[in-house]
Design a protein around this motif. Structure first.
Motif, mmCIF file in Angstrom:
data_model
loop_
_atom_site.group_PDB
_atom_site.id
_atom_site.type_symbol
_atom_site.label_atom_id
_atom_site.label_comp_id
_atom_site.label_asym_id
_atom_site.label_seq_id
_atom_site.Cartn_x
_atom_site.Cartn_y
_atom_site.Cartn_z
ATOM 1 N N LEU A 81 0.823 -1.221 0.000
ATOM 2 C CA LEU A 81 0.000 0.000 0.000
ATOM 3 C C LEU A 81 0.849 1.259 0.000
ATOM 4 C CD1 LEU A 81 -2.773 1.326 0.156
ATOM 5 C CD2 LEU A 81 -2.732 0.975 2.629
ATOM 6 N N ASN A 82 1.940 1.237 0.758
ATOM 7 C CA ASN A 82 2.788 2.426 0.899
ATOM 8 C C ASN A 82 4.053 2.313 0.052
ATOM 9 O OD1 ASN A 82 3.619 0.302 2.552
ATOM 10 N ND2 ASN A 82 4.758 1.653 3.911
ATOM 11 N N ALA A 83 3.972 1.593 -1.047
ATOM 12 C CA ALA A 83 5.172 1.314 -1.848
ATOM 13 C C ALA A 83 5.814 2.583 -2.401
ATOM 14 C CB ALA A 83 4.820 0.396 -3.008
ATOM 15 N N PRO A 84 7.128 2.671 -2.373
ATOM 16 C CA PRO A 84 7.980 1.775 -1.625
ATOM 17 C C PRO A 84 8.018 2.167 -0.152
ATOM 18 C CG PRO A 84 9.321 3.389 -2.774
ATOM 19 C CD PRO A 84 7.903 3.698 -3.107
ATOM 20 N N GLY A 85 7.765 1.196 0.720
ATOM 21 C CA GLY A 85 7.884 1.447 2.153
ATOM 22 C C GLY A 85 9.325 1.824 2.469
ATOM 23 N N THR A 86 9.484 2.773 3.339
ATOM 24 C CA THR A 86 10.837 3.249 3.674
ATOM 25 C C THR A 86 11.288 2.693 5.009
ATOM 26 O OG1 THR A 86 10.310 5.320 2.554
ATOM 27 C CG2 THR A 86 12.245 5.329 4.009
ATOM 28 N N ILE A 87 12.377 1.958 5.016
ATOM 29 C CA ILE A 87 12.976 1.490 6.268
ATOM 30 C C ILE A 87 14.213 2.348 6.509
ATOM 31 C CG2 ILE A 87 13.825 -0.504 7.552
ATOM 32 C CD1 ILE A 87 10.952 -0.818 6.386
ATOM 33 N N ASP A 88 14.174 3.089 7.612
ATOM 34 C CA ASP A 88 15.267 4.001 7.939
ATOM 35 C C ASP A 88 16.432 3.231 8.558
ATOM 36 O OD1 ASP A 88 13.798 6.678 7.525
ATOM 37 O OD2 ASP A 88 12.441 5.589 8.859
ATOM 38 N N ALA A 89 17.632 3.770 8.357
ATOM 39 C CA ALA A 89 18.838 3.119 8.881
ATOM 40 C C ALA A 89 18.852 3.090 10.405
ATOM 41 C CB ALA A 89 20.083 3.816 8.343
ATOM 42 N N ASP A 90 18.075 3.968 11.031
ATOM 43 C CA ASP A 90 18.074 3.978 12.501
ATOM 44 C C ASP A 90 16.864 3.254 13.094
ATOM 45 O OD1 ASP A 90 16.226 5.856 11.713
ATOM 46 O OD2 ASP A 90 17.060 7.509 12.876
ATOM 47 N N TYR A 91 16.105 2.567 12.262
ATOM 48 C CA TYR A 91 14.928 1.829 12.765
ATOM 49 C C TYR A 91 15.382 0.501 13.365
ATOM 50 C CZ TYR A 91 10.392 -0.610 12.639
ATOM 51 O OH TYR A 91 9.248 -1.310 12.956
ATOM 52 N N ARG A 92 14.941 0.216 14.556
ATOM 53 C CA ARG A 92 15.331 -1.027 15.217
ATOM 54 C C ARG A 92 14.138 -1.920 15.536
ATOM 55 N NH1 ARG A 92 19.107 0.095 13.131
ATOM 56 N NH2 ARG A 92 21.198 0.574 13.884
ATOM 57 N N GLY A 93 12.986 -1.537 14.982
ATOM 58 C CA GLY A 93 11.787 -2.346 15.201
ATOM 59 C C GLY A 93 11.667 -3.449 14.162
ATOM 60 N N GLU A 94 10.604 -4.199 14.274
ATOM 61 C CA GLU A 94 10.365 -5.297 13.327
ATOM 62 C C GLU A 94 9.961 -4.746 11.964
ATOM 63 O OE1 GLU A 94 7.292 -8.000 14.587
ATOM 64 O OE2 GLU A 94 7.523 -9.277 12.805
ATOM 65 N N LEU A 95 10.535 -5.312 10.945
ATOM 66 C CA LEU A 95 10.150 -4.967 9.577
ATOM 67 C C LEU A 95 8.757 -5.536 9.298
ATOM 68 C CD1 LEU A 95 10.747 -4.064 6.640
ATOM 69 C CD2 LEU A 95 11.949 -6.219 6.349
ATOM 70 N N LYS A 96 7.849 -4.661 8.906
ATOM 71 C CA LYS A 96 6.491 -5.118 8.591
ATOM 72 C C LYS A 96 6.116 -4.689 7.183
ATOM 73 C CE LYS A 96 4.986 -5.445 13.300
ATOM 74 N NZ LYS A 96 4.241 -4.876 14.395
ATOM 75 N N VAL A 97 5.219 -5.422 6.594
ATOM 76 C CA VAL A 97 4.816 -5.157 5.214
ATOM 77 C C VAL A 97 3.328 -4.827 5.183
ATOM 78 C CG1 VAL A 97 4.621 -6.154 2.904
ATOM 79 C CG2 VAL A 97 6.603 -6.723 4.338
HETATM 80 O O1 LIG Z 1 6.602 -0.545 5.037
HETATM 81 C C1 LIG Z 1 7.157 -0.172 6.077
HETATM 82 C C2 LIG Z 1 7.417 1.172 6.330
HETATM 83 C C3 LIG Z 1 8.031 1.505 7.523
HETATM 84 N N1 LIG Z 1 8.389 0.552 8.410
HETATM 85 C C4 LIG Z 1 9.096 0.923 9.648
HETATM 86 C C5 LIG Z 1 10.557 1.248 9.333
HETATM 87 C C6 LIG Z 1 10.589 2.735 9.270
HETATM 88 O O2 LIG Z 1 11.882 3.218 9.595
HETATM 89 C C7 LIG Z 1 9.531 3.090 10.283
HETATM 90 C C8 LIG Z 1 8.891 4.413 10.046
HETATM 91 O O3 LIG Z 1 8.364 4.438 8.754
HETATM 92 P P1 LIG Z 1 7.790 5.783 8.121
HETATM 93 O O4 LIG Z 1 8.760 6.888 8.303
HETATM 94 O O5 LIG Z 1 7.315 5.469 6.744
HETATM 95 O O6 LIG Z 1 6.519 5.983 9.053
HETATM 96 P P2 LIG Z 1 5.793 7.244 9.592
HETATM 97 O O7 LIG Z 1 4.372 6.997 9.404
HETATM 98 O O8 LIG Z 1 6.369 8.514 9.033
HETATM 99 O O9 LIG Z 1 6.115 7.081 11.133
HETATM 100 P P3 LIG Z 1 7.295 7.632 12.033
HETATM 101 O O10 LIG Z 1 6.702 8.841 12.658
HETATM 102 O O11 LIG Z 1 7.559 6.526 12.999
HETATM 103 O O12 LIG Z 1 8.482 7.923 11.148
HETATM 104 O O13 LIG Z 1 8.534 2.075 10.191
HETATM 105 C C9 LIG Z 1 8.142 -0.779 8.166
HETATM 106 O O14 LIG Z 1 8.462 -1.676 8.939
HETATM 107 N N2 LIG Z 1 7.524 -1.105 6.993
#
Ligand SMILES: O=c1ccn([C@H]2C[C@H](O)[C@@H](COP(=O)(O)OP(=O)(O)OP(=O)(O)O)O2)c(=O)[nH]1
Length: 149
Positions: A81-97
């Motif tokens: 839905l959010n393609a391309p989902g962005t995974i930040d280099a400082d994210y330490r949570g679970e990767l979700k799709v």
């Molecule tokens: O498809 C995705 C997109 C994001 N993430 C995780 C990793 C990413 O680093 C974090 C935050 O994503 P994003 O910046 O897109 O979310 P946000 O809605 O802007 O939330 P936040 O305020 O936490 O940045 O969520 C996923 O696991 N899957």
């Protein structure tokens, strides 16, 4: 080559690790870490956040993108839905799709199903400055199909 490190959480034990399927593949398939006896059903028009059971670490200056798999999109209308989902280099949570079902039938996400792909990419970071005006260009304000008219 860039190192991408991953930690497998308990609910991803036994699932295939993310890896490139061919020598020059751009993406690594991501498998759904849902319980064997509790697949996720996505009704037409509905969406679901599907766990992968993975924690990722890669260098600052890179991102990981969660992208759709074309086969799923073509055969079932299921995409990210959010393609391309962005995974930040400082994210330490679970990767979700975040999947959405744009098809006309229920879609069942079973344990181990390859639901999306992960592409690691270099990102540029900019220094943001505010100004009174911008440098002039030939294009100027033209956009949205302005060329060739
Ligand atoms: O498809 C995705 C997109 C994001 N993430 C995780 C990793 C990413 O680093 C974090 C935050 O994503 P994003 O910046 O897109 O979310 P946000 O809605 O802007 O939330 P936040 O305020 O936490 O940045 O969520 C996923 O696991 N899957």
């Amino acid at each position: 080559m860039t190192e991408i490190r991953f930690v497998r959480l308990a609910h991803a034990q036994g699932l295939p690790a993310p890896r490139y399927e061919t020598e020059a593949a751009a993406g690594m398939d991501l498998a759904a870490a849902v319980p064997e006896d509790e697949p996720i059903m996505i009704a037409p028009g509905a969406r679901a956040l599907v766990p992968t059971g993975l924690l990722l670490q890669f260098p600052v200056g890179f991102e990981a993108q969660v992208r759709p798999r074309s086969g799923l999109a073509f055969r079932h209308g299921v995409t990210v839905l959010n393609a391309p989902g962005t995974i930040d280099a400082d994210y330490r949570g679970e990767l979700k799709v975040l999947l959405v079902n744009l098809g006309e039938e229920d879609f069942l996400v079973s344990r181990g199903a390859r639901i999306a792909q992960l592409v690691v990419a270099a990102v540029a970071r900019a220094e943001v400055t505010e100004a009174d005006a911008l440098d002039p260009t030939t294009r100027g304000e033209g956009g949205f199909g302005s060329t060739g008219r």
